[in-house]
Design a protein around this motif. Structure first.
Motif, mmCIF file in Angstrom:
data_model
loop_
_atom_site.group_PDB
_atom_site.id
_atom_site.type_symbol
_atom_site.label_atom_id
_atom_site.label_comp_id
_atom_site.label_asym_id
_atom_site.label_seq_id
_atom_site.Cartn_x
_atom_site.Cartn_y
_atom_site.Cartn_z
ATOM 1 N N PHE A 108 48.057 -13.045 46.356
ATOM 2 C CA PHE A 108 47.945 -14.503 46.333
ATOM 3 C C PHE A 108 48.692 -15.103 47.524
ATOM 4 O O PHE A 108 49.766 -14.648 47.894
ATOM 5 N N TRP A 111 49.828 -21.719 46.987
ATOM 6 C CA TRP A 111 48.964 -22.580 46.170
ATOM 7 C C TRP A 111 48.769 -23.897 46.910
ATOM 8 O O TRP A 111 49.730 -24.539 47.316
ATOM 9 N N LYS A 210 41.939 -19.494 42.962
ATOM 10 C CA LYS A 210 41.887 -18.306 42.117
ATOM 11 C C LYS A 210 40.673 -17.416 42.335
ATOM 12 O O LYS A 210 40.667 -16.271 41.892
ATOM 13 N N TYR A 218 43.004 -13.162 46.406
ATOM 14 C CA TYR A 218 42.619 -14.200 45.454
ATOM 15 C C TYR A 218 43.045 -15.546 46.021
ATOM 16 O O TYR A 218 44.209 -15.747 46.365
#
Length: 752
Positions: A108, A111, A210, A218
């Motif tokens: 990841f 965000w 996501k 991802y």
């Protein structure tokens, strides 16, 4: 009455009949019209009932769907819980010393809030995945209907999937990827629940952070950093088109796997963006080929090892999605040495593989090819190739178990077995030699004679015993390695020889723990299983050592005892060397994936050189170990008497002179049995035939019927010969196959 009166009466009757007929006709017409009217009334009532029933069903379905969506919406975690949830399982893989070698699973990036995501990224994703995203309520009925129509007409021009972005998010968050009606129905309900619960912007934010883009990435930020070396906030139109195009098939359109496929897919995304008004024609004309992709450094060949070892976790562990740490048997230094040995010695345009096992089966190094990025096909554990003469290990094991010794005399001579005539690689026959020399120089005709004598099924059974699970042919040519096997299987077999004939099973995982330190699995040593007697293991080790010292495997010498065997297939398609030293067994294979010939490839050259290059490093910190090649033969192999030939009478059924079947370990009290010193029980000397020799287990008549010839007890020679139990061979021996052996002052020649 006058004639006129009669006419009047007749006219009156005819008028009455016409009137009656007219009345009857009127009645029939009215009946038909009434019947038709009644039928229409019944049809109308049926249609009205169907409509009412249909409306009721639709209303009930709508009510049920509303309740289902409402219940799902209440059950869905909050937005912040979904934001914090992880997708997939993270696996940290450690070497045997505890050092981290690779981390697998989801990757990841940062965000990104909806306001931070570039508009071009949002527009590209909506254009290619869900053009009516902003107008539907989770399900695009037009798109679903179009997909059904396309399926009925056989059209394949659709560029996107049938699921909306919201449906894809529901699947990624809550469901599996199984293509079943039940899963699709739940996906639809959850999609509408997500639309009910969250705004369009929140759904897009969750989705873009996501969704999976391949390569373990991802979210768009992770994908941007992986493919373009910068955060997603700096994405250009062309880069956004490449990333948006990955969702449909991440592995197929990944720039690291197929650059042209990624570019072609990006062009489709740009066209859709232009058609839907997100970009101008000039912006859509951008040259995607000019996009600078991140340079992918060659991944460590450790991925070949993890590709083999980690799938075993599905069997070893209870079901869990928690992050785990896996301690493996891999030695980092040996893995580097193995990779270097394969890369530097493999011929051009060919591939190479290596497997190295410790004495207990622990995999110390595993290389499945010259470049994992170029091709991740694991040639060490998955490729099926002909082993050539390295297969002779099983032929000679069977021969040694049947009674041969390394010093026994054999004859290298032309031979034909069932129409098959093997030839030696040198094109010559050397005549009389011994078993050790025949093995060291890999003489094919001798191997063929031995296989014919012991039985090709016996050789196949020996290979099975030593861990070969691949299909095995029992045609005569199988003795020269015509059956395809895996490199790891051959290495396992040689490791069992190194272990003195004890079974060895390769393994790669030592223990598994959760991130919190909870133990989930720990390897336990397998139960010891003796595959062949000690003297057979010593004999084959003697032969393998000779092959390296003086035979075809001389290039594998590393300055300490080494035992091994070369293998080369016809037209130089495959080259093998498998051997061991100081408790480490290593197998090397080289060849082309398309099984084409490789000029100059022989097991005694490049594969043996790669073996030596690796083993010099692998054994440098281990003590020098001499091989045990002393043949400590059992008594039945040394005593030239009936007991040695047929075994101990207490260990088998036999028939006495009176025709009675005697069970093992049981004797008739009246039987004149003998002990090992030739004395009767109770101190009486002698036996039934009045001599000092023990009586035979069966009568000579029985032996003559069983063997097809007269039986004569051999005179003991000056030097105790090797004895083998007589047996009927399933395969008829070749007429020219013979074995000679010196014994005493003369020469005893046995023809088979």
């Amino acid at each position: 009455m006058s004639k006129r009166g009669n006419r009047l009466r007749n006219q009156g009757k005819r008028g009455s009949r016409r009137a009656a007929a007219a009345r009857d006709g009127n009645d029939n017409g009215s009946g038909k019209r009434g019947a038709r009217s009644g039928e229409r009334s019944r049809i109308g009532r049926f249609v009205r009932r169907v409509i009412v029933l249909g409306v009721a069903v639709v209303l009930l379905a709508a009510i049920f769907l509303a309740f289902a969506v409402g219940f799902a919406a209440r059950s869905i975690p909050s937005y912040y819980q979904l934001q914090a949830s992880a997708v997939g399982q993270t696996i940290l893989v450690r070497a045997r010393d505890g050092s981290e070698i690779v981390e697998l699973g989801p990757s990841f990036g940062e965000w990104l809030d909806y306001e931070e995501i570039p508009d071009t990224m949002v527009d590209a994703m909506v254009a290619v995945e869900d053009r009516r995203f902003r107008s539907h309520f989770g399900i695009d009925f037009w798109r679903t209907g179009g997909a059904i129509l396309e399926g009925m007409t056989g059209s394949r021009e659709r560029v996107g999937g049938t699921s909306t972005i919201t449906q894809q998010l529901a699947r990624n968050l809550f469901l599996s990827s199984n293509r079943t009606f039940d899963r699709k129905a739940r996906e639809a309900v959850l999609a509408m629940a997500l639309e009910w619960r969250f705004s369009k912007e929140q759904i897009l934010e969750l989705y873009l952070n996501k969704v999976y883009f391949g390569g373990g990435a991802y979210g768009i930020d992770s994908a941007s950093r992986k493919f373009f070396s910068h955060p997603a906030t700096d994405l250009s139109v062309a880069e956004a088109a490449i990333i948006a195009g990955l969702v449909k098939a991440p592995s197929r359109y990944s720039p690291t796997a197929d650059v042209q496929a990624a570019v072609d897919r990006a062009q489709v995304v740009l066209r859709l963006m232009r058609e839907q008004g997100y970009i101008t024609a000039r912006e859509a004309n951008v040259d995607v080929d000019t996009v600078e992709l991140k340079q992918q450094s060659g991944q460590n060949s450790v991925r070949y090892f993890t590709d083999w070892a980690l799938p075993q976790l599905d069997i070893l562990l209870p079901e869990t999605s928690a992050p785990i740490e896996v301690w493996t048997t891999l030695d980092v230094g040996m893995q580097r040495a193995a990779s270097a040995a394969i890369e530097s010695n493999t011929p051009a345009n060919a591939q190479g593989a290596l497997v190295s096992l410790d004495r207990d089966g622990a995999v110390l190094a595993l290389v499945g090819g010259t470049d994992y990025v170029e091709t991740n096909f694991n040639r060490a554990t998955a490729a099926m190739r002909q082993p050539g003469s390295s297969w002779k290990l099983f032929v000679y094991l069977a021969a040694l178990e049947a009674g041969y010794t390394p010093d026994d005399r054999v004859v290298d001579t032309p031979v034909t077995i069932d129409g098959w005539s093997p030839r030696n690689s040198s094109g010559r026959n050397v005549g009389e030699t011994n078993l050790r020399t025949a093995f060291a120089y890999s003489i094919n005709t001798v191997a063929a004679q031995l296989g014919n004598e012991v039985g090709f099924g016996t050789v196949a059974s020996m290979a099975r015993r030593f861990g070969v699970s691949s299909p095995i042919s029992t045609f005569p040519s199988m003795v020269l390695g015509s059956s395809e096997v895996r490199l790891i299987e051959m290495t396992e077999a040689f490791a069992a020889v190194s272990a003195g004939g004890m079974a060895v099973e390769p393994y790669g995982i030592l223990k598994v723990e959760t991130a919190a330190g909870e133990n989930l699995y720990r390897h336990e040593a397998a139960r010891e299983t003796q595959l062949v007697p000690d003297y057979v293991a010593a004999g084959i080790t003697d032969l393998l050592q000779a092959a390296v010292q003086t035979g075809t495997g001389r290039a594998a010498n590393i300055g300490r005892p080494v035992a091994g065997k070369t293998g080369t297939t016809s037209s130089n398609k495959d080259g093998w060397f498998v051997g061991f030293s100081s408790g480490i067994t290593t197998g090397v294979w080289m060849g082309r994936d398309d099984a084409a010939a490789v000029p100059g490839l022989q097991g005694g050259r490049a594969p043996a050189q790669a073996f030596a290059a690796y083993m010099r490093y692998a054994v440098k910190d281990r003590p020098v170990e001499e091989f045990d090649t002393d043949l400590d033969l059992p008594e039945w192999r040394l005593e030239p008497d009936d007991e040695a030939l047929f075994g101990d009478p207490d260990e088998y059924y036999y028939i006495d002179e009176d025709g009675n079947l005697i069970e093992p370990g049981r004797r008739d009290p009246m039987d004149d049995s003998f002990d090992v010193e030739g004395e009767r029980p109770g101190g009486r000397e002698g036996n039934r035939n009045g001599s000092g020799e023990p009586p035979p287990a069966v009568s000579e008549d029985f032996l003559e019927r069983a063997t097809g010839g007269p039986v004569r007890a051999p005179d003991p020679p000056a030097v105790p010969p090797r004895q083998r139990p007589r047996e009927t061979l399933d395969v008829p021996p070749a007429p020219s196959a013979n074995r000679q052996r010196d014994g005493g002052s003369g020469q005893d020649q046995l023809i088979y």
